[in-house]
Design a protein around this motif. Structure first.
Motif, mmCIF file in Angstrom:
data_model
loop_
_atom_site.group_PDB
_atom_site.id
_atom_site.type_symbol
_atom_site.label_atom_id
_atom_site.label_comp_id
_atom_site.label_asym_id
_atom_site.label_seq_id
_atom_site.Cartn_x
_atom_site.Cartn_y
_atom_site.Cartn_z
ATOM 1 N N THR A 82 65.879 44.290 1.853
ATOM 2 C CA THR A 82 65.382 43.198 1.020
ATOM 3 C C THR A 82 64.033 42.695 1.531
ATOM 4 O O THR A 82 63.107 42.441 0.749
ATOM 5 N N SER A 83 63.924 42.557 2.846
ATOM 6 C CA SER A 83 62.672 42.086 3.443
ATOM 7 C C SER A 83 61.543 43.082 3.194
ATOM 8 O O SER A 83 60.413 42.698 2.913
ATOM 9 N N ARG A 84 61.878 44.370 3.307
ATOM 10 C CA ARG A 84 60.879 45.414 3.068
ATOM 11 C C ARG A 84 60.385 45.375 1.630
ATOM 12 O O ARG A 84 59.182 45.454 1.352
ATOM 13 N N LEU A 85 61.319 45.239 0.699
ATOM 14 C CA LEU A 85 60.964 45.184 -0.718
ATOM 15 C C LEU A 85 60.117 43.943 -1.011
ATOM 16 O O LEU A 85 59.110 44.019 -1.729
ATOM 17 N N GLN A 86 60.520 42.811 -0.443
ATOM 18 C CA GLN A 86 59.776 41.567 -0.668
ATOM 19 C C GLN A 86 58.345 41.691 -0.152
ATOM 20 O O GLN A 86 57.391 41.251 -0.806
ATOM 21 N N LYS A 87 58.213 42.293 1.022
ATOM 22 C CA LYS A 87 56.880 42.454 1.611
ATOM 23 C C LYS A 87 56.002 43.364 0.752
ATOM 24 O O LYS A 87 54.825 43.068 0.502
ATOM 25 N N GLU A 88 56.568 44.481 0.281
ATOM 26 C CA GLU A 88 55.799 45.416 -0.535
ATOM 27 C C GLU A 88 55.402 44.787 -1.872
ATOM 28 O O GLU A 88 54.293 45.013 -2.362
ATOM 29 N N MET A 89 56.297 43.988 -2.442
ATOM 30 C CA MET A 89 55.975 43.327 -3.706
ATOM 31 C C MET A 89 54.853 42.308 -3.525
ATOM 32 O O MET A 89 53.953 42.196 -4.362
ATOM 33 N N ARG A 90 54.898 41.583 -2.404
ATOM 34 C CA ARG A 90 53.846 40.606 -2.143
ATOM 35 C C ARG A 90 52.494 41.302 -1.947
ATOM 36 O O ARG A 90 51.461 40.865 -2.476
ATOM 37 N N GLU A 91 52.510 42.397 -1.164
ATOM 38 C CA GLU A 91 51.268 43.127 -0.926
ATOM 39 C C GLU A 91 50.734 43.737 -2.214
ATOM 40 O O GLU A 91 49.522 43.748 -2.456
#
Length: 308
Positions: free
Chosen positions: A268-277
């Motif tokens: 979830t954290s990985r997905l959130q980070k990629e979406m923000r970037e």
């Protein structure tokens, strides 16, 4: 580095944890190599409001484990400032009596907003300590917020420390930490209100058990972190809880659930980070449409999700 870590090299351990904190790509390979060496350590999570004396209790507990010849690792988590990204990291000072002991490794960590947050980084640091041959790993968190609950719940046994007369029990109940605590510790037992606090906690537990029966009744231990009074009893209750988990079959179930939660948290954290970037890098036009009220926020979110 992996071989040196497995041999108990403290410098290699410190380097691996630093790789984790920096989110260095090399950390992934190292952790993949050391993971099979983990899973045997006793893990205990300490949580509770700031100022309750968790570090003092842990310092005395470390001494008891060291008397048994066990190596002890401590992951002390301080919440980072959301503005400066800095953390207090003051627990190193309070645990300074053990700094020169080669059988004790203490690492303070702040969330710094990195991947996985508080629970992610601290869990990986603990795995590195296990791979380095530490028999006991203690997690310490500051506060009783959701992030701290996640850190503590990564452990096999969770200890909630409370302070007499401060309303901590009510605050802990609001945060939901009462539900995950396996052992309660009322510190500063010399305070005249300590026994009242113990009684209040017992009443809360009885009410909770009526609503949702649990075969394990969390013990409530009175301690004094400054003198060590009651810490030996606390250690016995931690060991008793571990024995209960193994005899009841809950040990395997708890570890499976903990690892599942960790995998989901990291994904979830990985997905959130990629979406923000992705949003910051490519979707200025999408946000401009949201600002102009041409596109609603939910539709914008779904668009970004599909593209990532």
């Amino acid at each position: 580095m992996t071989e040196r870590l497995a041999a108990g090299d403290r410098r290699a351990l410190a380097r691996v944890i630093s790789l984790v904190e920096r989110e260095d790509p090399a950390a992934k390979e190292v952790l993949a190599a050391i993971y099979p060496r983990t899973g045997e350590a006793v893990t205990v999570g300490f949580t509770g409001p700031p100022g309750v004396g968790k570090s003092s209790i842990i310092a005395k507990l470390i001494r008891l484990y060291r008397e048994e010849g066990k190596r002890v690792g401590v992951v002390s988590v301080d919440p980072s400032s959301p503005f400066s990204k800095g953390a207090i990291l003051g627990d190193r000072i309070r645990l300074s009596d053990h700094f020169l002991d080669s059988g004790v490794f203490i690492r303070s960590m702040g969330s710094r907003g990195h991947l996985g947050g508080l629970a992610g980084g601290s869990r990986l640091a603990a795995l590195a300590m296990e791979a380095a041959g530490f028999d006991v790993v203690l997690y310490e968190t500051v506060g009783v917020g959701q992030g701290e609950v996640e850190v503590a719940s990564a452990a096999d046994t969770v200890v909630l420390a409370l302070q007499p007369g401060s309303g901590d029990a009510v605050q802990a109940l609001k945060a939901g930490v009462m539900e995950i605590a396996d052992v309660f510790c009322v510190n500063k037992a010399d305070d005249p209100r300590a026994k009242d606090q113990k009684r209040q906690v017992r009443q809360m537990l009885e009410i909770g058990n009526e609503l949702s029966p649990n075969p394990w009744t969390p013990p409530i231990v009175l301690t004094r972190g400054d003198t060590g009074e009651g810490v030996d009893e606390l250690k016995r209750e931690i060991e008793r809880h571990r024995e209960y988990l193994k005899e009841s079959g809950e040990f395997e179930k708890r570890r499976r659930e903990s690892l599942k939660s960790f995998v989901l948290l990291w994904a979830t954290s990985r997905l959130q980070k990629e979406m923000r970037e992705h949003l910051e890098r490519q979707d200025e036009g999408t946000m401009e449409r949201v600002y102009r009220r041409e596109l609603d926020p939910i539709s914008a979110s779904e668009k970004i999700y599909r593209e990532v």
